[in-house]
Design a protein around this motif. Structure first.
Motif, mmCIF file in Angstrom:
data_model
loop_
_atom_site.group_PDB
_atom_site.id
_atom_site.type_symbol
_atom_site.label_atom_id
_atom_site.label_comp_id
_atom_site.label_asym_id
_atom_site.label_seq_id
_atom_site.Cartn_x
_atom_site.Cartn_y
_atom_site.Cartn_z
ATOM 1 N N GLN A 224 1.991 -7.610 -9.014
ATOM 2 C CA GLN A 224 2.138 -8.919 -9.652
ATOM 3 C C GLN A 224 0.754 -9.465 -9.984
ATOM 4 O O GLN A 224 -0.229 -9.171 -9.296
ATOM 5 N N THR A 225 0.704 -10.231 -11.057
ATOM 6 C CA THR A 225 -0.550 -10.839 -11.512
ATOM 7 C C THR A 225 -0.376 -12.352 -11.579
ATOM 8 O O THR A 225 0.564 -12.849 -12.195
ATOM 9 N N VAL A 226 -1.298 -13.066 -10.930
ATOM 10 C CA VAL A 226 -1.279 -14.524 -10.941
ATOM 11 C C VAL A 226 -2.699 -15.020 -11.179
ATOM 12 O O VAL A 226 -3.621 -14.652 -10.448
ATOM 13 N N ASP A 227 -2.882 -15.826 -12.223
ATOM 14 C CA ASP A 227 -4.169 -16.456 -12.509
ATOM 15 C C ASP A 227 -5.314 -15.438 -12.560
ATOM 16 O O ASP A 227 -6.376 -15.647 -11.993
ATOM 17 N N GLY A 228 -5.079 -14.321 -13.243
ATOM 18 C CA GLY A 228 -6.127 -13.317 -13.418
ATOM 19 C C GLY A 228 -6.361 -12.409 -12.231
ATOM 20 O O GLY A 228 -7.233 -11.539 -12.267
ATOM 21 N N LEU A 229 -5.579 -12.592 -11.160
ATOM 22 C CA LEU A 229 -5.696 -11.754 -9.970
ATOM 23 C C LEU A 229 -4.459 -10.868 -9.860
ATOM 24 O O LEU A 229 -3.350 -11.362 -9.739
ATOM 25 N N THR A 230 -4.669 -9.559 -9.916
ATOM 26 C CA THR A 230 -3.570 -8.596 -9.812
ATOM 27 C C THR A 230 -3.602 -7.923 -8.452
ATOM 28 O O THR A 230 -4.634 -7.405 -8.025
ATOM 29 N N ILE A 231 -2.475 -7.956 -7.755
ATOM 30 C CA ILE A 231 -2.367 -7.234 -6.488
ATOM 31 C C ILE A 231 -1.274 -6.190 -6.612
ATOM 32 O O ILE A 231 -0.249 -6.409 -7.256
ATOM 33 N N THR A 232 -1.511 -5.046 -6.008
ATOM 34 C CA THR A 232 -0.560 -3.944 -5.998
ATOM 35 C C THR A 232 -0.372 -3.457 -4.569
ATOM 36 O O THR A 232 -1.356 -3.231 -3.856
ATOM 37 N N VAL A 233 0.874 -3.333 -4.150
ATOM 38 C CA VAL A 233 1.208 -2.738 -2.859
ATOM 39 C C VAL A 233 1.856 -1.392 -3.158
ATOM 40 O O VAL A 233 3.041 -1.321 -3.479
ATOM 41 N N PRO A 234 1.083 -0.297 -3.108
ATOM 42 C CA PRO A 234 1.636 1.001 -3.476
ATOM 43 C C PRO A 234 2.605 1.570 -2.444
ATOM 44 O O PRO A 234 3.592 2.216 -2.791
ATOM 45 N N GLU A 235 2.313 1.320 -1.145
ATOM 46 C CA GLU A 235 3.153 1.902 -0.118
ATOM 47 C C GLU A 235 2.940 1.179 1.201
ATOM 48 O O GLU A 235 1.999 0.390 1.379
ATOM 49 N N MET A 236 3.828 1.444 2.119
ATOM 50 C CA MET A 236 3.658 1.005 3.492
ATOM 51 C C MET A 236 4.035 2.160 4.400
ATOM 52 O O MET A 236 4.759 3.083 3.985
ATOM 53 N N SER A 237 3.513 2.164 5.588
ATOM 54 C CA SER A 237 3.826 3.234 6.530
ATOM 55 C C SER A 237 4.263 2.642 7.858
ATOM 56 O O SER A 237 3.812 1.564 8.261
ATOM 57 N N ILE A 238 5.159 3.349 8.514
ATOM 58 C CA ILE A 238 5.750 2.883 9.758
ATOM 59 C C ILE A 238 5.634 3.981 10.805
ATOM 60 O O ILE A 238 5.896 5.161 10.532
ATOM 61 N N SER A 239 5.230 3.595 12.001
ATOM 62 C CA SER A 239 5.170 4.539 13.112
ATOM 63 C C SER A 239 5.593 3.820 14.381
ATOM 64 O O SER A 239 5.882 2.614 14.369
ATOM 65 N N GLU A 240 5.585 4.532 15.478
ATOM 66 C CA GLU A 240 5.971 3.941 16.762
ATOM 67 C C GLU A 240 4.996 2.840 17.181
ATOM 68 O O GLU A 240 5.351 1.944 17.947
ATOM 69 N N THR A 241 3.777 2.887 16.633
ATOM 70 C CA THR A 241 2.755 1.919 17.048
ATOM 71 C C THR A 241 2.615 0.741 16.101
ATOM 72 O O THR A 241 1.844 -0.182 16.388
ATOM 73 N N GLY A 242 3.315 0.741 14.964
ATOM 74 C CA GLY A 242 3.210 -0.411 14.089
ATOM 75 C C GLY A 242 3.483 -0.122 12.632
ATOM 76 O O GLY A 242 3.874 0.988 12.249
ATOM 77 N N VAL A 243 3.264 -1.146 11.822
ATOM 78 C CA VAL A 243 3.472 -1.086 10.375
ATOM 79 C C VAL A 243 2.133 -1.281 9.685
ATOM 80 O O VAL A 243 1.319 -2.106 10.109
ATOM 81 N N SER A 244 1.906 -0.546 8.633
ATOM 82 C CA SER A 244 0.686 -0.679 7.850
ATOM 83 C C SER A 244 1.066 -0.914 6.390
ATOM 84 O O SER A 244 1.818 -0.134 5.809
ATOM 85 N N ILE A 245 0.570 -2.017 5.809
ATOM 86 C CA ILE A 245 0.838 -2.341 4.408
ATOM 87 C C ILE A 245 -0.449 -2.180 3.617
ATOM 88 O O ILE A 245 -1.422 -2.910 3.835
ATOM 89 N N ALA A 246 -0.465 -1.225 2.705
ATOM 90 C CA ALA A 246 -1.649 -0.989 1.882
ATOM 91 C C ALA A 246 -1.599 -1.875 0.646
ATOM 92 O O ALA A 246 -0.526 -2.100 0.076
ATOM 93 N N TYR A 247 -2.746 -2.407 0.258
ATOM 94 C CA TYR A 247 -2.780 -3.174 -0.984
ATOM 95 C C TYR A 247 -4.101 -2.961 -1.712
ATOM 96 O O TYR A 247 -5.121 -2.619 -1.108
ATOM 97 N N GLU A 248 -4.040 -3.142 -3.026
ATOM 98 C CA GLU A 248 -5.220 -3.087 -3.878
ATOM 99 C C GLU A 248 -5.217 -4.342 -4.747
ATOM 100 O O GLU A 248 -4.155 -4.867 -5.088
#
Length: 357
Positions: A224-248
């Motif tokens: 999504q793009t808001v006010d000239g700032l674009t963020i992308t969440v390509p993937e997330m990963s899940i394991s027994e120790t937690g969740v990781s959300i990647a973003y660019e």
């Protein structure tokens, strides 16, 4: 995964330290570009930055002495239980399930003994537990922002992290350091660690590290793009120790002090509205022509088996105080003005991610 290795076997300290020193020299040679480092006192950014691929790089740490880390270290009675006695659910779970590498190596320099207790490597996050004992009382922040590190003798081009200590007595303290690497990581590698004391002491460690198994990746591909700032969440990963959300993020901006991509966090709730607590943050970025690009991987507590869907809301954290230092290739430092009040607020839309079972 190899859950632990024998801390009592013969340890080639001279060879290891020589290799680590060589790695440090190589890393410094690779990082001969001008550096830009920002200190945000609300979030207490602690790491410098290094980017060999860009004219300027930016590295933002999540918190030097984060309350969550400090609280998690309290009332730890024995070496080897830094993670198990933490109040961070992810570390408790990792220790209970035998997912950590138990090291137990102690090095003593000038009356200060540092024990590398445990290491956890999940997703791209490395967590390290230390026990520090001294013959004499140590000042606060004696070890600065924590350990420098290398991966297979080299410095990664982008990383963030946090470091926190808890004083158990006048001469004993524990510490937890989290390192998040924003580039692709091997499943196993040699982790080099260097802790520096206030009086020039240095403790060197080297240990093999293996990533935990059963990490599930979920493709998200949300942009999504808001006010000239674009963020992308390509993937997330899940394991027994937690969740990781990647973003660019990509923003049409040339001033790091006014850029917003490095200050993005995520509010995460499950299908019943229950919050999923975040445990670390930070982002690494670089200026590319007339744009600033950031990358990060945000860490969250483990999900229980009842979670079927997550609602994720990006939001902007505008720093309330701080400043910065620009360091050129000759090591000259230039103080930078804090421009937090000039940062434009922005609001993002929520999006949902189904959790397959």
């Amino acid at each position: 995964m190899k859950k632990s290795h024998d801390p009592y076997g013969e340890f080639p300290q001279d060879d290891v330290r020589s290799a680590i020193r060589s790695g440090i020299v190589q890393a410094k040679e690779q990082a001969d570009q001008p550096r830009y480092s920002v200190v945000n006192w609300k979030r207490k950014i602690t790491y410098g930055l290094c980017s060999a691929a860009a004219v300027f790089g930016l590295l933002v740490g999540s918190s030097y002495f984060s309350p969550a880390l400090a609280s998690s270290l309290s009332q730890i009675p024995i070496i080897g239980s830094v993670f198990g006695n933490s109040d961070l659910i992810s570390l408790q779970q990792a220790q209970k399930s035998g997912l950590t590498s138990e090291i137990g190596e102690t090095q003593t320099v000038d009356g200060i003994s540092v024990t590398l207790g445990e290491v956890l490597y999940d997703q791209n996050n490395i967590t390290i537990g230390l026990v520090i004992e001294s013959d004499k009382e140590l000042e606060d922040f004696y070890f600065g922002a924590g350990m420098d590190f290398t991966i297979n003798g080299k410095n990664p081009s982008g990383s963030t992290g946090s470091y926190g200590e808890e004083n158990l007595s006048e001469t004993t303290r524990t510490a937890i350091q989290e390192i998040n690497v924003t580039e692709e990581m091997p499943e196993e590698f040699e982790l080099g660690l260097m802790l520096h004391g206030q009086k020039g002491e240095t403790w060197y460690f080297s240990t093999p590290v293996e990533q935990i198994t059963d990490i599930r990746k979920i493709s998200v591909q949300h942009t999504q793009t808001v006010d000239g700032l674009t963020i992308t969440v390509p993937e997330m990963s899940i394991s027994e120790t937690g969740v990781s959300i990647a973003y660019e993020s990509v923003e049409e901006e040339t001033d790091f002090d006014l850029s917003r991509g490095g200050n993005i966090e995520f509010h995460v709730v499950d299908q019943n509205g229950n919050d999923i607590n975040g445990r670390s943050g930070g982002a690494s970025g670089e200026r590319v022509k007339d744009k600033i690009e950031f990358r990060s991987s945000k860490q969250f507590d483990p999900l229980d088996s009842s979670v079927r869907e997550l609602t994720i809301t990006p939001y902007l954290v505008i720093p309330s105080g701080g400043g910065g230092v620009e360091i050129d290739e000759n090591g000259k430092e230039t103080e930078l003005e804090f421009k937090g009040p000039l940062i434009k607020p922005v609001e993002f839309d929520s999006f949902k991610v189904r959790i397959p079972r």
